[in-house]
Every structure is written in structure tokens, then in C-alpha cells.
Design an enzyme around this catalytic site. Structure first.
Site, PDB file in Angstrom:
ATOM      1  N   HIS A  50       0.876  -1.171   0.000  1.00 15.07           N
ATOM      2  CA  HIS A  50       0.000   0.000   0.000  1.00 15.07           C
ATOM      3  C   HIS A  50       0.913   1.220   0.000  1.00 15.07           C
ATOM      4  O   HIS A  50       2.012   1.178   0.553  1.00 15.07           O
ATOM      5  CB  HIS A  50      -0.918   0.006   1.220  1.00 15.07           C
ATOM      6  CG  HIS A  50      -1.899   1.139   1.205  1.00 15.07           C
ATOM      7  ND1 HIS A  50      -2.800   1.308   0.182  1.00 15.07           N
ATOM      8  CD2 HIS A  50      -2.086   2.168   2.060  1.00 15.07           C
ATOM      9  CE1 HIS A  50      -3.516   2.399   0.419  1.00 15.07           C
ATOM     10  NE2 HIS A  50      -3.095   2.941   1.557  1.00 15.07           N
ATOM     11  N   HIS A  62      -3.713   9.105   1.210  1.00 14.81           N
ATOM     12  CA  HIS A  62      -3.626   7.881   0.419  1.00 14.81           C
ATOM     13  C   HIS A  62      -4.963   7.573  -0.219  1.00 14.81           C
ATOM     14  O   HIS A  62      -6.011   8.058   0.216  1.00 14.81           O
ATOM     15  CB  HIS A  62      -3.135   6.706   1.273  1.00 14.81           C
ATOM     16  CG  HIS A  62      -4.044   6.330   2.400  1.00 14.81           C
ATOM     17  ND1 HIS A  62      -4.622   5.093   2.514  1.00 14.81           N
ATOM     18  CD2 HIS A  62      -4.480   7.045   3.471  1.00 14.81           C
ATOM     19  CE1 HIS A  62      -5.371   5.048   3.608  1.00 14.81           C
ATOM     20  NE2 HIS A  62      -5.289   6.224   4.213  1.00 14.81           N
ATOM     21  N   CYS A 140      -3.256   2.751  -5.512  1.00 14.00           N
ATOM     22  CA  CYS A 140      -2.686   3.713  -4.552  1.00 14.00           C
ATOM     23  C   CYS A 140      -1.283   4.158  -4.934  1.00 14.00           C
ATOM     24  O   CYS A 140      -0.911   5.312  -4.692  1.00 14.00           O
ATOM     25  CB  CYS A 140      -2.710   3.128  -3.139  1.00 14.00           C
ATOM     26  SG  CYS A 140      -1.852   1.534  -3.000  1.00 14.00           S
TER      27      CYS A 140
END
Length: 197
Positions: A50, A62, A140
Site C-alpha cells: 500500500h 492515500h 494507490c
């Protein structure tokens, strides 16, 4: 204005010493993980990473699909099916949870990072917005590299494509070898039965 710390990398850069992406990870770990504003934060989550961007005062921005939230359950499936994710501003420690993280400005040698103020302003404007999400095209990592460099890029997608191609190649090669071996066995068997009559 967010408070951002200085780090060893900045000292190296100010003295004309180039810092490679893999060394940046080591610096991040050696410095008690204190990122600067605009730094890309990589959070290994097992099979994927991530990504977030540090905006100061302990916060990151994010792109969070429902699967990035603890106890997401059915909403996780819904977000992937509907290809949507939300831009969040959250405490770095909350996003990281029990995982670890690295400062990984891996494209600094390829692209010129945007000015910090531009990164922070763009990130702030996007907070709480729902954006298109795609694992291979708008994830992301694409989101944070677009903010930092103006270029959406995902190394983990590229790596997956390479590994996928490699595995496919190995499977095809194995199949060809199997077929060659079995065809030779059949030919040998046919010759043995044909010569025995």
C-alpha cells in the site's frame, strides 16, 4: 504549514551525494522512520504494497479502497466491483497499523518531483474525494506517484506483469517438454510393438 523533519538523505543530497532508491529505504529505517513532506510511503501488506504520501505532522494522504480498512467485509468487494476508492488523510501510524513502512521515493532519479507546496496543495484538494480505482491502472501507488511526479506509475504492477509472463513462459516450456517426451515415448512404444509382430 505542516512540520516536516530533516533526514540523512537531505544531508547527502545537499552535499552532492546521490542516493539510490534502495538506499533510501535503509535511511528511512536508520532514522526511526521520520519522513519529510512529499515523501512516498511504502507499506508492505504481504502480497502487495500500500502507498501513501507524507503531508506532515504525522499524517499521510492515500487512496483507500474499502479493502484497505480493517473489518471492511462486504464493502471491500463492493469497492473493487464498483472501481471506486476514497482519498483519505489519516495518521501514518493508523494507516500502517501493525505493519512496517519505508520511505521510498523510487522514481526521483527518473522524474523531477513537484515542489513540496504543490504536492501538499494537490493532496489537500483531493482529500475525501471518491476516485476511480483499478488494481492495474489506478491504484494507490499510481495515485501517490501522480501527486509527487505528475506521472502515474506502479512498480508492483510492472513487477507482477514480468513475473506473470515468466511463469507463463515456464508453464509453456514445461508443456512443450512434456509433449516432446510423451510423443517420443509413444513413438518408441509404437516401434517396439511394430517390430515385435
Amino acid at each position: 504549514m505542516p512540520l516536516c523533519g530533516n533526514n540523512i538523505k537531505a544531508v547527502c543530497v545537499s552535499n552532492g551525494i546521490r542516493v539510490k532508491a534502495e538506499e533510501q529505504k535503509e535511511f528511512a529505517m536508520a532514522e526511526d522512520k521520520k519522513p519529510n513532506c512529499g515523501d512516498l510511503i511504502e507499506i508492505p501488506r504481504g502480497l502487495y504494497q500500500h502507498w501513501a504520501i507524507y503531508v506532515g505532522d504525522g499524517y499521510v494522504v492515500h487512496l483507500a479502497s474499502a479493502s484497505e480498512h480493517a473489518n471492511a467485509g462486504a464493502s471491500s468487494v463492493k469497492s473493487v466491483v464498483h472501481n471506486k476508492a476514497t482519498v483519505k488523510r489519516e495518521k501514518l501510524e493508523d494507516v500502517v497499523g501493525n505493519d512496517t513502512y519505508y520511505i521510498n521515493n523510487h522514481l526521483d532519479e527518473k522524474y523531477e518531483p513537484h515542489p513540496i507546496q504543490d504536492i501538499l496543495q494537490d493532496a489537500k484538494i483531493l482529500v475525501d474525494k471518491e476516485l476511480q480505482y483499478g488494481v492495474t491502472t489506478k491504484n494507490c501507488e499510481h495515485f501517490v506517484t501522480l501527486l509527487r511526479y505528475g506521472q502515474p506509475h506502479s512498480q508492483q504492477v510492472e513487477d507482477a506483469a514480468v513475473y506473470g509472463s515468466l511463469i507463463a513462459g515456464i508453464v509453456v516450456l514445461g508443456y512443450v517438454i512434456f509433449k516432446l517426451a510423451t510423443s517420443k515415448d509413444k513413438e518408441k512404444e509404437k516401434n517396439e510393438h511394430g517390430n515385435g509382430k
